[in-house]
Each structure stands twice: as C-alpha cells, then as structure tokens.
Design an enzyme around this catalytic site. Structure first.
Site, PDB file in Angstrom:
ATOM      1  N   ASP A   1       0.785  -1.247   0.000  1.00 60.39           N
ATOM      2  CA  ASP A   1       0.000   0.000   0.000  1.00 60.39           C
ATOM      3  C   ASP A   1       0.817   1.298   0.000  1.00 60.39           C
ATOM      4  O   ASP A   1       0.496   2.229   0.749  1.00 60.39           O
ATOM      5  CB  ASP A   1      -0.964   0.011   1.195  1.00 60.39           C
TER       6      ASP A   1
ATOM      7  N   HIS B   1     -10.699   0.541  -2.475  1.00 56.46           N
ATOM      8  CA  HIS B   1     -12.059   0.549  -1.931  1.00 56.46           C
ATOM      9  C   HIS B   1     -13.095   1.151  -2.881  1.00 56.46           C
ATOM     10  O   HIS B   1     -12.809   2.115  -3.585  1.00 56.46           O
ATOM     11  CB  HIS B   1     -12.098   1.375  -0.637  1.00 56.46           C
TER      12      HIS B   1
ATOM     13  N   HIS C   1     -10.562   6.843   1.776  1.00 62.79           N
ATOM     14  CA  HIS C   1      -9.210   6.750   1.207  1.00 62.79           C
ATOM     15  C   HIS C   1      -9.159   5.667   0.144  1.00 62.79           C
ATOM     16  O   HIS C   1      -9.984   4.748   0.139  1.00 62.79           O
ATOM     17  CB  HIS C   1      -8.196   6.428   2.323  1.00 62.79           C
TER      18      HIS C   1
ATOM     19  N   LYS D   1      -6.896  -5.252  -2.748  1.00 58.91           N
ATOM     20  CA  LYS D   1      -7.648  -5.751  -1.590  1.00 58.91           C
ATOM     21  C   LYS D   1      -8.628  -4.692  -1.103  1.00 58.91           C
ATOM     22  O   LYS D   1      -8.443  -3.503  -1.371  1.00 58.91           O
ATOM     23  CB  LYS D   1      -6.687  -6.131  -0.462  1.00 58.91           C
TER      24      LYS D   1
ATOM     25  N   CYS E   1      -1.818  -2.665   7.675  1.00 61.70           N
ATOM     26  CA  CYS E   1      -1.771  -3.619   6.560  1.00 61.70           C
ATOM     27  C   CYS E   1      -0.454  -4.380   6.442  1.00 61.70           C
ATOM     28  O   CYS E   1      -0.456  -5.555   6.057  1.00 61.70           O
ATOM     29  CB  CYS E   1      -2.130  -2.913   5.266  1.00 61.70           C
TER      30      CYS E   1
HETATM   31  C1  VGL Z   1      -4.615   0.832   5.798  1.00 61.34           C
HETATM   32  C2  VGL Z   1      -6.013   1.892   7.251  1.00 61.34           C
HETATM   33  C3  VGL Z   1      -7.082   1.673   6.431  1.00 61.34           C
HETATM   34  C4  VGL Z   1      -3.226   0.377   5.450  1.00 61.34           C
HETATM   35  C5  VGL Z   1      -5.675   0.591   4.950  1.00 61.34           C
HETATM   36  O1  VGL Z   1      -2.931   0.201   4.257  1.00 61.34           O
HETATM   37  O2  VGL Z   1      -2.421   0.184   6.373  1.00 61.34           O
HETATM   38  N1  VGL Z   1      -4.794   1.474   6.935  1.00 61.34           N
HETATM   39  N2  VGL Z   1      -6.895   1.014   5.275  1.00 61.34           N
HETATM   40 ZN    ZN Z   2      -8.360   0.955   3.698  1.00 63.17          ZN
END
Ligand code: VGL
Ligand code: ZN
Length: 260
Positions: A37, A84, A136, A161, A206
């Site tokens: 990510d 998302h 996000h 994901k 994550c």
């Molecule tokens: C993440 C919060 C919400 C991450 C993803 O990638 O760590 N954190 N969604």
């Molecule tokens: Zn997220």
C-alpha cells in the site's frame, strides 16, 4: 523438532515436514518482496501518515524500497493496493448510511463518530466490527495510485484488496473476516516462494496483518522495519511485539543482502 523412530530413521512424513518447514528454505530459498500500500492517500492524501499520531512520513519508505529493488535481491515483487469502492464500510463519511448492530457502542450522535473509532455494523443481521478511517484509496482515484517516485519493476504482480463494500481487508491475503482470498497466496505458491519480505504502509495495520498471514501460510516471513511507517507509536510497538512472538523476523534494509 524431528521425531526419529526407534531405529533412528526419519519417516516419510517427518521428512516431508522437515522439507516444508526448513530444508526447502535453507537449500533453495525463493524470495518475494511484498510492497504494501505505498499509495498517495497514505503519503499526501486523506490518510497521510504524517498527520496521524505517530507523525511518520509515509514517503520515507520510498528511497529505502527503491534501493532494495535496485539491488535486485528478490525473485518476485508484489505491489499491493488498498482498493475501496465509494461506499466502503471503513469510511467515516458513510457511517450514517449503514445499519449499526445492537451490540455496537453506537455514538450518541452518529455524525459524531470519530476516526479510528470501532463500530459494529449489521451486515445481513450479522455483527461486523470495523475501525473507521477517512475515505481513502477509492478505486481508480489519484489517492489509490502508487506514489509516483516508487520504482515499479517489470514482471511484478499487483494485488488489490478491500474491494468489497461490506468488509475491510488489512491483510493482502484475506479480508478481515476471512470471507474471501486475494490471489496473493496462489501467486506465491505457484512461484515456489519460501521467504516473504514485507514492507510499506502502514506498519501497524496492513503491513502487520499481511506479515501474520504470510507466516500462517507457512512462508518464512521477514519484516524490513526501516521500509515501514505506521499510524500510532503504540500500535507499531504492539504490532512489532505480536509479529516477533509469532515468529516473524525483524531486519533492516541494509541487512537484506546478507540474508539467505
Ligand atoms: C490501511 C487503514 C485503512 C493500510 C488501509 O494500508 O495500512 N490502513 N486502510
Ligand atoms: Zn483501507
């Protein structure tokens, strides 16, 4: 760990276990790097880590990861994406449009729900706990793109994901309720990967859950700590302890060339 029989011989089953759990790793390791990510929203966007309580700059991982990639240390590289839909269960902006389960600690005014608060939603009558985040990494948006200074190597795999509206996915292997798998595990096993290195954003979310699931899938799992940034200092230290307890190795990027 090996349990030899009375003649001191290894049974086929014991050999199979020894092979799976360590011989293969030692004799012919196949290394994958999972870059978790490293997307604009966690760096400059709505969930910029530098605005979170740990105050860490997500961009700090980029030179570290680029340097690892330039040294060509891995047999396989995987980029993961938090990905998302507009109405994702984790978005604080859409809390009002969702059904709260009676077991939830419902905020008196739902509009007063806070970021990082944990609510229990009603998903077809079943309670589902969820931590709230600002909207996000919406599919196809700028915020969901990889940081543009991150090196993207050819022949890498890209794993998405969190694409289902009603369940979040911190791990790049499974969603948080283990309802469905991404294609990550099958990519890794098809390529005979033995060692999984993880890095990226966010350490305490994550990256951590991906490392845990990697271990659970039987991969030797190594966390490259200076190539990670997190949300909260407390979360980072708890995640670090949990990972170490479970058997994830902690290392620094400079050490990676010295590992098998
Ligand atoms: C993440 C919060 C919400 C991450 C993803 O990638 O760590 N954190 N969604
Ligand atoms: Zn997220």
């Amino acid at each position: 760990m090996l349990d030899l029989d009375n003649d001191g011989r290894l049974s086929l089953e014991e050999f199979r276990c020894a092979w799976l759990y360590w011989l293969k790793q030692v004799l012919s390791p196949v290394k994958a790097l999972i870059i978790v990510d490293v997307q604009n929203d966690f760096i400059t966007g709505s969930l910029a880590l530098k605005n979170c309580s740990a105050g860490q700059d997500g961009a700090g991982v980029i030179p570290v990861i680029n340097s690892l990639l330039e040294q060509d240390l891995f047999d396989l590289v995987i980029y993961t994406y938090d990905w998302h839909p507009e109405n994702h269960i984790s978005f604080i902006e859409t809390v009002d449009s969702r059904k709260i389960h009676p077991t939830s600690k419902v905020p008196v005014l739902r509009s007063a729900a806070k970021v990082q608060e944990k609510l229990t939603f009603d998903i077809d009558g079943i309670p589902r706990e969820q931590i709230l985040w600002p909207k996000h990494c919406v599919q196809g948006s700028f915020g969901a793109q990889l940081a543009d200074t991150l090196k993207v190597v050819p022949n890498a795999f890209h794993v998405y994901k969190g694409a289902s509206p009603d369940v979040d996915s911190y791990s790049a292997f499974w969603d948080n309720s283990k309802l469905s798998k991404t294609n990550l595990a099958s990519i890794l096993s098809e390529k005979n990967v033995t060692d999984v290195y993880v890095c990226g954003l966010a350490y305490d979310v994550c990256v951590g859950f991906t490392a845990m699931d990697s271990l659970e899938h039987g991969f030797r799992t190594i966390c490259i700590e200076d190539a990670c940034r997190g949300v909260t200092l407390d979360g980072i230290s708890r995640m670090r302890r949990e990972l170490q307890k479970k058997g994830v190795y902690m290392t620094m990027s400079a050490e990676v060339p010295n590992l098998t």
